[in-house]
Write an enzyme that holds these catalytic residues in place. Structure first.
Site, PDB file in Angstrom:
ATOM      1  N   LYS A  83       0.869  -1.173   0.000  1.00  0.00           N
ATOM      2  CA  LYS A  83       0.000   0.000   0.000  1.00  0.00           C
ATOM      3  C   LYS A  83       0.904   1.220   0.000  1.00  0.00           C
ATOM      4  O   LYS A  83       2.079   1.155   0.373  1.00  0.00           O
ATOM      5  CB  LYS A  83      -0.889   0.021   1.250  1.00  0.00           C
ATOM      6  CG  LYS A  83      -2.155   0.848   1.110  1.00  0.00           C
ATOM      7  CD  LYS A  83      -3.242   0.105   0.358  1.00  0.00           C
ATOM      8  CE  LYS A  83      -4.540   0.885   0.374  1.00  0.00           C
ATOM      9  NZ  LYS A  83      -5.645   0.132  -0.238  1.00  0.00           N
ATOM     10  N   GLY A 183     -21.283   6.003   4.648  1.00  0.00           N
ATOM     11  CA  GLY A 183     -20.391   6.427   3.577  1.00  0.00           C
ATOM     12  C   GLY A 183     -20.991   6.141   2.226  1.00  0.00           C
ATOM     13  O   GLY A 183     -21.187   4.982   1.853  1.00  0.00           O
ATOM     14  N   GLY A 185     -19.719   7.190  -0.743  1.00  0.00           N
ATOM     15  CA  GLY A 185     -18.703   7.572  -1.714  1.00  0.00           C
ATOM     16  C   GLY A 185     -18.640   6.603  -2.867  1.00  0.00           C
ATOM     17  O   GLY A 185     -19.655   6.070  -3.320  1.00  0.00           O
ATOM     18  N   LYS A 186     -17.404   6.328  -3.333  1.00  0.00           N
ATOM     19  CA  LYS A 186     -17.222   5.548  -4.548  1.00  0.00           C
ATOM     20  C   LYS A 186     -17.835   4.155  -4.453  1.00  0.00           C
ATOM     21  O   LYS A 186     -18.400   3.651  -5.412  1.00  0.00           O
ATOM     22  CB  LYS A 186     -15.725   5.441  -4.872  1.00  0.00           C
ATOM     23  CG  LYS A 186     -15.102   6.764  -5.294  1.00  0.00           C
ATOM     24  CD  LYS A 186     -13.706   6.571  -5.854  1.00  0.00           C
ATOM     25  CE  LYS A 186     -12.677   6.336  -4.791  1.00  0.00           C
ATOM     26  NZ  LYS A 186     -11.287   6.330  -5.328  1.00  0.00           N
ATOM     27  N   VAL A 187     -17.752   3.520  -3.280  1.00  0.00           N
ATOM     28  CA  VAL A 187     -18.284   2.170  -3.115  1.00  0.00           C
ATOM     29  C   VAL A 187     -19.707   2.194  -2.570  1.00  0.00           C
ATOM     30  O   VAL A 187     -20.577   1.458  -3.037  1.00  0.00           O
ATOM     31  CB  VAL A 187     -17.379   1.335  -2.188  1.00  0.00           C
ATOM     32  CG1 VAL A 187     -17.976  -0.050  -1.955  1.00  0.00           C
ATOM     33  CG2 VAL A 187     -15.978   1.218  -2.782  1.00  0.00           C
ATOM     34  N   GLY A 188     -19.947   3.035  -1.576  1.00  0.00           N
ATOM     35  CA  GLY A 188     -21.240   3.055  -0.915  1.00  0.00           C
ATOM     36  C   GLY A 188     -22.404   3.303  -1.852  1.00  0.00           C
ATOM     37  O   GLY A 188     -23.496   2.735  -1.670  1.00  0.00           O
TER      38      GLY A 188
END
Length: 360
Positions: A83, A183, A185-188
């Site tokens: 990472k 959340g 965002g991009k995934v939620g």
């Protein structure tokens, strides 16, 4: 190019290598953590975040890179865990020069680490980074990449949630269940769509006003609450943390009313022992690095030439992996997080050992 510092002895963390990168002219300050290459080159995204200190950035990259090793192992990938974090506010300092400087540091590792998107970085950023390094995944479709990895991350979380629902309620469906999504965002946002399509009732929250505007316009049937604390205390069946890590802590778990936790956020357990606290309260925790592996499956598929259908099929198997881990946890009398760790460590040891068989 500025400062490059690498250590092959990063202390007691178990990491193979930790690399500190700095390019003063572009403002780049980054850390790359390689936890393990037992199964292959380390793969994991680049997080761009305004950490309070370098110590906070280092702690995050160490935790995240270790989690990626376990995630990639359980996803069945021949890839290790790594990472990276870029320290700073992406809204203020992100630039072509900074991203390309970072790409050169990635290239200097000669394939030991492949990067991808994470919090604060996007497909377009990967295309810029790729102008300086070959070791990039999560690129745009126009450049031969997989595009937005959030698509299969959300799909995998949904599959893991289905397995958890089957384990608790006897049916691999969220129909009629109330799911709290922290959340959007991009995934939620993708996860919310899957849940609604499956017949679930969704209640959600997000700190970003734009995300709230999106869900009001796109899914007006979703109930919204003020913050994560209100969501945790809500009458929900499933809690899905989909923002930053540490969502499950000593304050959250006692207040949680859900029977299942399955979400996209990395490192959801704030510290060791939280998994036992969840188990003691009768809350089934689907380990985050198991259910959120769809994204890494998607970007890893780029390495052999991206095929969405193949990647989606692999991500769908998260349902089977989650079922196996939950069954193993019951058989061995341990929390699912412990069972998942054991399974991942077994694969890293057994397959990684094969590298000692030398080839001509």
């Amino acid at each position: 190019m500025g400062v490059f510092a690498s250590t092959d002895d990063p202390g007691s963390t178990g990491h193979e290598q930790v690399v500190f990168c700095q390019d003063k002219q572009s403002g780049l300050k980054a850390i790359i953590g390689i936890y393990s290459t037992a199964l292959g080159p380390a793969l994991g995204g680049t997080r761009f975040y305004p950490y309070a200190s370098e110590d906070d950035a280092l702690a995050d990259v160490l935790d995240l890179s270790r989690g990626m090793a376990y995630k990639n192992a359980l996803a069945g990938l021949d890839l290790g865990g790594g990472k990276a974090v870029i320290w700073g506010d992406p809204e203020q300092i992100k630039s072509e020069a900074l991203l390309r400087a970072y790409g050169r540091f990635v290239e200097s590792l000669a394939g030991r680490y492949y990067t991808a998107c994470d919090v604060g970085t996007y497909v377009a950023d990967m295309d810029v980074i790729a102008r300086e390094t070959r070791y990039v995944t999560g690129r745009s479709v126009e450049h031969g990449g997989a595009g937005d990895s959030s698509i299969l991350t959300a799909w995998g979380v949904f599959q893991g949630m289905r397995a958890a629902a089957e384990h608790v309620w006897g049916s691999p469906s969220l129909a009629g269940k109330r799911v709290g999504v922290a959340g959007l965002g991009k995934v939620g946002k993708y996860l919310t769509g899957h849940l609604l399509d499956d017949g679930a009732e969704v209640v959600a929250t997000d700190v970003n006003p734009k995300a709230l505007e999106w869900v009001r316009a796109t899914h007006p049937q979703v109930a919204l609450v003020d913050d994560a604390a209100a969501l945790v205390a809500s009458d929900i069946d499933v809690y899905a943390p989909c923002a930053l890590g540490g969502a499950l802590d000593d304050d959250t778990v006692p207040a949680l009313r859900a029977k299942v936790v399955a979400g996209a956020a990395n490192n959801q357990l704030a510290h060791p022992g939280i998994e036992k606290l969840l188990a003691d309260r009768g809350i089934l925790y689907a380990p985050d690095y198991v259910v959120n592996a769809g994204g890494v499956i998607q970007v890893a598929d780029e390495i052999e030439g991206f095929n969405f259908d193949r990647a989606k099929l692999r991500a769908t198997r998260i349902y089977d992996t989650t079922r196996e881990i939950l069954g193993l946890a019951d058989d061995e009398g341990v929390p699912p997080a412990v069972a998942a760790d054991r399974l991942a460590e077994r694969r890293m040891a057994e397959v990684g050992r094969l590298r000692t068989i030398h080839l001509r």
